[in-house]
Write an enzyme that holds these catalytic residues in place. Structure first.
Site, short mmCIF file in Angstrom:
data_model
loop_
_atom_site.label_atom_id
_atom_site.label_comp_id
_atom_site.label_asym_id
_atom_site.label_seq_id
_atom_site.Cartn_x
_atom_site.Cartn_y
_atom_site.Cartn_z
N MET A 96 -8.28 -17.15 -35.61
CA MET A 96 -6.93 -17.30 -36.13
C MET A 96 -6.50 -18.74 -35.96
O MET A 96 -6.75 -19.35 -34.95
CB MET A 96 -5.98 -16.37 -35.38
CG MET A 96 -6.35 -14.90 -35.54
SD MET A 96 -5.40 -13.84 -34.44
CE MET A 96 -3.79 -14.00 -35.16
N THR A 133 -9.80 -14.40 -39.19
CA THR A 133 -11.20 -14.59 -38.78
C THR A 133 -11.55 -13.82 -37.52
O THR A 133 -12.72 -13.48 -37.30
CB THR A 133 -11.49 -16.08 -38.55
OG1 THR A 133 -10.58 -16.62 -37.59
CG2 THR A 133 -11.34 -16.86 -39.85
N CYS A 134 -10.55 -13.55 -36.67
CA CYS A 134 -10.85 -12.83 -35.43
C CYS A 134 -11.20 -11.37 -35.68
O CYS A 134 -11.83 -10.72 -34.84
CB CYS A 134 -9.68 -12.93 -34.45
SG CYS A 134 -8.09 -12.55 -35.21
N PHE A 135 -10.78 -10.85 -36.84
CA PHE A 135 -11.06 -9.45 -37.15
C PHE A 135 -11.98 -9.30 -38.36
O PHE A 135 -12.22 -8.17 -38.82
CB PHE A 135 -9.74 -8.70 -37.44
CG PHE A 135 -8.76 -8.74 -36.31
CD1 PHE A 135 -8.94 -7.96 -35.18
CD2 PHE A 135 -7.66 -9.58 -36.35
CE1 PHE A 135 -8.04 -8.00 -34.13
CE2 PHE A 135 -6.75 -9.63 -35.31
CZ PHE A 135 -6.95 -8.84 -34.20
#
Length: 468
Positions: A1, A433-435
């Protein structure tokens, strides 16, 4: 993120936002401290994703989830991987060495998990100034415990890090290092070797350690002799072709041919930067002959791969072994370790498509989804890698492929496409991007979608319009 804006946590966000994990909406008057506190709390109590409302595409060829990418004869291919982790983790270092690559990889990951400090016990912050990327990273890293969850804080960033910024940080620092302390090898491959002395080689070892610990890949490839040194393995003559092809071929010619006594006129010395280096005592007086030429080559290899870069090697090794035990690394061949560290260098669009899930009302048959995959099929490999980076924070996928993409804290999180309304104020897809989640606007035409997707890969719009 990772949005780029003010770090004033009491400032109002000024627009509608929602939690990337639970989809709770927040109004424009919400402050950043409230939003970030909710996200952090939500992540700490997140549950496995409920697949109700998601549909898996059903392509004609099913790959399944139990496979691994391997590189053989310079070609990538998928092989089935059925490994019993319960039995594997109890093997000793010597026992695991003779096992298959998938078994080694699982054993390695299971051993490292024993060192992990649970996120419930807190996290450490890695504070980074983009104007002094390497210097600030090294300074902050010295006070970080890389066995803990590490939250990267970029100066003037206002979004809570949930794992995406760590991948972004790894990409940024290795790219910066390649401009300064590493240089391209004299080979046909885009690989890097140590260029000069620098305190930042401590950071190299720490970054590699964290990437391995979190099962992330790095965006650059090193020369084979350096890789062998990280594994604490002997360097062979053949390894040097991945360091300097010209040197390798000249040594090969020397070893494979016989010469008259007056033909070589080569002594046990090397010339580097106007300096004469003796490869052995009184080397300047010892002529290379057919009888001692093997020794000359061996000493030359030792100089280029060890003595010339001994200080830098020690820096990398010491910081790497601080978190990753040397005996664990030693179980891999160089080729196997490279596959883990670098990931898969090709993006298989069919595999990506098969292991994507959709949130309703999107499904594999939705018009926008059909356009999405059609447009991505028009991209070349470089463009696909850029788009993959936009969506996941990494240019490559791990050797376990798209079926085993991970979010923060090592949880499996397949690539997801979530529908959002099209807005003129921000018409680009938003990537969490983290998920591994992409919020794809409900574009009204294929050409409109193509315009925005192509803008991402043609202009490197990472972290500008929608990367969170």
């Amino acid at each position: 993120m990772g949005n780029r804006s003010s770090n004033n946590q009491h400032q109002k966000i000024g627009h509608e936002a929602k939690c990337p994990n639970c989809d709770r909406k927040f109004g424009p008057s919400t402050t950043y401290i409230v939003l970030n506190s909710h996200i952090d709390h939500c992540l700490q109590h997140q549950q496995p994703i409920n697949n109700i409302g998601f549909q898996m595409p059903q392509p004609q060829v099913q790959l399944g989830d139990n496979y691994i990418w391997v590189k053989q004869n310079n070609q990538w291919k998928r092989v089935q991987s059925q490994v019993n982790g319960g039995q594997i983790q109890n093997l000793s270092v010597q026992e695991i060495k003779s096992r298959s690559f998938p078994e080694k990889q699982m054993w390695f990951n299971l051993q490292l998990e024993k060192y992990r400090i649970p996120w419930q016990l807190g996290s450490d912050k890695l504070c980074v100034n983009m104007n002094e990327l390497l210097q600030s990273s090294l300074f902050s890293a010295k006070s970080v415990n890389f066995y803990k969850e590490v939250k990267v804080v970029f100066q003037n960033d206002k979004v809570q890090d949930a794992g995406g910024l760590l991948r972004e940080w790894l990409t940024l620092i290795f790219k910066e290092m390649c401009k300064d302390i590493f240089t391209l090898t004299e080979t046909n491959d885009v690989t890097y070797k140590i260029a000069k002395q620098s305190p930042y080689f401590d950071l190299v070892g720490l970054a590699i350690a964290k990437a391995l610990f979190e099962r992330m890949t790095i965006c650059v490839e090193f020369d084979r002799p350096l890789v062998k040194k990280l594994l604490d393995q002997e360097i062979s003559f053949q390894d040097m072709q991945y360091y300097d092809k010209g040197l390798f071929l000249s040594w090969k010619y020397l070893l494979e041919n016989q010469f008259n006594e007056d033909e070589l006129q080569q002594y046990f010395i090397l010339c580097k930067d106007d300096e004469i280096i003796e490869l052995k005592q009184n080397g300047a007086d010892i002529l290379v002959t057919n009888q001692n030429k093997q020794e000359f080559v061996d000493l030359s290899i030792q100089y280029y791969s060890e003595k010339m870069i001994q200080e830098q090697l020690s820096q990398i090794q010491n910081s790497l072994y601080k978190y990753i035990p040397k005996q664990y690394l030693n179980i891999f061949t160089a080729e196997e370790f490279e596959m883990i560290l670098y990931g898969v260098s090709v993006v298989d669009l069919d595999e990506w498509k098969q292991h994507t899930i959709y949130k309703t009302p999107y499904s594999e048959n939705s018009q926008q989804i059909q356009w999405f995959w059609k447009i991505l099929s028009e991209f070349d490999q470089d463009q696909l890698k850029k788009f993959l980076h936009y969506c996941t924070g990494s240019y490559r996928i791990p050797v376990n492929g798209f079926s085993k993409l991970e979010s923060n804290r090592g949880m499996y999180s397949k690539f997801q496409i979530v529908p959002i309304d099209y807005k003129n104020t921000n018409s680009f897809p938003i990537a969490h991007t983290c998920f591994n989640r992409l919020e794809l606007p409900k574009y009204t035409s294929e050409e409109m979608m193509r315009k925005y997707l192509r803008s991402i890969v043609l202009n490197d719009l990472e972290g500008v319009f929608g990367m969170e």
